[in-house]
Design an enzyme around this catalytic site. Structure first.
Site, PDB file in Angstrom:
ATOM      1  N   CYS A  71     -91.433   7.878 -50.276  1.00  0.00           N
ATOM      2  CA  CYS A  71     -90.515   8.014 -49.129  1.00  0.00           C
ATOM      3  C   CYS A  71     -91.059   7.809 -47.711  1.00  0.00           C
ATOM      4  CB  CYS A  71     -89.874   9.387 -49.172  1.00  0.00           C
ATOM      5  SG  CYS A  71     -89.023   9.788 -50.704  1.00  0.00           S
ATOM      6  N   HIS A 129     -87.485  12.768 -42.307  1.00  0.00           N
ATOM      7  CA  HIS A 129     -88.721  12.789 -43.098  1.00  0.00           C
ATOM      8  C   HIS A 129     -89.920  12.175 -42.381  1.00  0.00           C
ATOM      9  CE1 HIS A 129     -90.430  12.612 -47.489  1.00  0.00           C
ATOM     10  NE2 HIS A 129     -90.778  13.707 -46.839  1.00  0.00           N
TER      11      HIS A 129
HETATM   12 CA    CA Z   1     -87.858   7.786 -51.853  1.00  0.00          CA
END
Ligand code: CA
Length: 455
Positions: A71, A129
């Protein structure tokens, strides 16, 4: 005479306004989506009509990559146009609101910062994130408007509290809490559609980064959709199918918003997944995503970790079709800069290529001669692709060599037959690695010291 002068000025002003034909830019990112889990990628059991329509009206890049097999590093590369290894962003940051070092370093220039300077409105909807400290908030990194959640994921159903504390942080708009009153993916679709509607007649182009957490775990889907997929036997695949279908509907709502406001023609849309589908048999879940025909999954240096569904759609300038040379999500930066009149930083090494001349056929060569991947820092796992040749090196295991033109599934290791290639590709990695940093922050699984600090 005075009337003529006024009319003249009016004409000049009208021309100036009309001359701003720069496209809007919409970047859509899916999370942990399987390579073969969309209709246009060959999926049979999950209908994705909206993404299929987007693919049919744009260019599908069959050798499209992201710069990391998981990610946060992928998202850091995408938003800066640089291999994230150049600035030490090689792990997922733990959710540490008191740590300004855990996230996208402040000396990096982001895509929205670049476009904002060029006169764009900038917005983001979804998963951040890239750091939980206030100094790393999307509003401080170039996004004028931000709706979403700061961590690496979120629960989907307000009535079904799955996931750790990070996944329960309130939804927010520019730092202010917002109600979590329905299925999360539907909320993100609604907010993205509202953004494109709100900015339709502002007189300036806009950039929107729509970052889904779907279909990342926790597996959770609306009940009525689960019934729709009752023919899927495996319960994890069934829930995942409903989640992918919901994400497709949210993309559809956003695209409908563009059409309704007559912006679809002149909006440059990119779509990727941030990494390959995970194989979660180790966590007592089935391998419910499908990356076929690729080998491996999320986290891997094989194609299943890093080659993703990849679309570029701009009806005004690009004819629908296929593009088969290797491209990477790092390229969004330079492409958007070229189309939006933005400035690509020249005080640092960039890894981003303007894809437009390649996609229109004006330029015939390769956007990238070589692409690199590294995970877990120096001495970790590596991949390099030059032309059709790819070398994979997993830790201290011997290097593996594949020819992707005849073996996209990486089944036949040719390292023993072609030591010359192994050596050449290894020296390319060694050269590139000299330009990288060791990771500046650890991931959430870096040990109790970091976890303690989070409290
Ligand atoms: Ca991901």
């Amino acid at each position: 005479m005075k009337k003529l002068l006024i009319q003249g000025w009016f004409c000049i002003l009208t021309t100036l306004v009309l001359a701003d034909e720069r496209p809007n830019v919409l970047v859509i990112v899916a999370d942990d989506l399987g390579y073969a889990d969309l209709g246009f990628q060959g999926c049979k059991d999950i209908p994705t009509p909206n993404l299929d329509a987007l693919a049919a009206s744009g260019i599908r890049c069959t050798n499209g990559y992201v710069s990391h097999p998981f990610c946060s590093p992928t998202r850091a590369g995408l938003l800066t146009g640089r291999y994230q290894h150049r600035f030490g962003h090689e792990n997922n940051p733990a959710y540490l609101p008191d740590d300004p070092k855990s996230g996208l370093p402040l000396d990096q220039i982001t895509l929205p910062e670049m476009l904002k300077k060029a006169g764009y409105a900038t917005g983001m909807v979804g998963k951040w994130h890239l750091g939980a400290h206030p100094s790393l908030h999307p509003n401080r990194r170039g996004f004028e408007e931000y709706f979403g959640f700061i961590g690496g994921g979120h629960l989907y159903d307000p009535a079904e509290p799955k996931g750790g504390d990070e996944y329960k942080v309130p939804l927010q708009f520019n730092g202010e809490p917002r109600p979590f009153d329905r299925y999360l993916t539907d909320i993100l679709g609604r907010e993205a559609a509202a953004y494109v509607d709100r900015h339709a007649s502002s007189g300036k182009p806009w950039f929107l980064y729509l970052a889904f957490n779907a279909p990342h775990t926790p597996l959770s889907a609306p009940k009525e959709l689960l019934e729709k997929f009752s023919s899927i036997q495996d319960e994890h695949r069934r829930t995942y199918a409903a989640m992918v279908h919901s994400m497709d509907a949210a993309v559809g709502e956003t695209l409908k918003g563009l059409e309704k406001t007559r912006q679809r023609e002149n909006t440059l849309v990119f779509f990727v997944s941030d990494n390959g589908g995970p194989h979660l048999s180790r966590r007592n879940l089935s391998d419910f995503t499908n990356n076929s025909p690729l080998r491996g999954a999320k986290g891997d240096m094989y194609e299943g970790g890093i080659r993703v569904p990849f679309l570029v759609c701009w009806p005004k300038r690009l004819k629908p079709g296929l593009y088969e040379k290797p491209v990477i999500a790092l390229d969004f930066f330079a492409t958007a800069a070229a189309m939006g009149g933005g400035k690509v930083p020249n005080d640092r090494k960039m890894d981003s290529v303007n894809l437009l001349p390649y996609l229109t056929g004006e330029t015939a060569g390769n956007p990238h001669e070589v692409l690199f991947w590294r995970s877990q820092g120096p001495g970790g796992n590596y991949a390099v692709r030059e032309g059709d040749w790819k070398l994979v090196r997993n830790g201290s295991a011997p290097a593996e060599l594949y020819n992707l033109s005849s073996d996209v599934g990486e089944t036949g290791n040719l390292a023993a037959q072609r030591p010359d290639k192994v050596q050449a590709l290894t020296s390319l990695i060694d050269g590139w690695e000299k330009e990288t940093k060791t990771p500046v922050f650890g991931g959430p699984k870096q040990g109790p010291a970091r976890k303690k600090k989070a409290k």
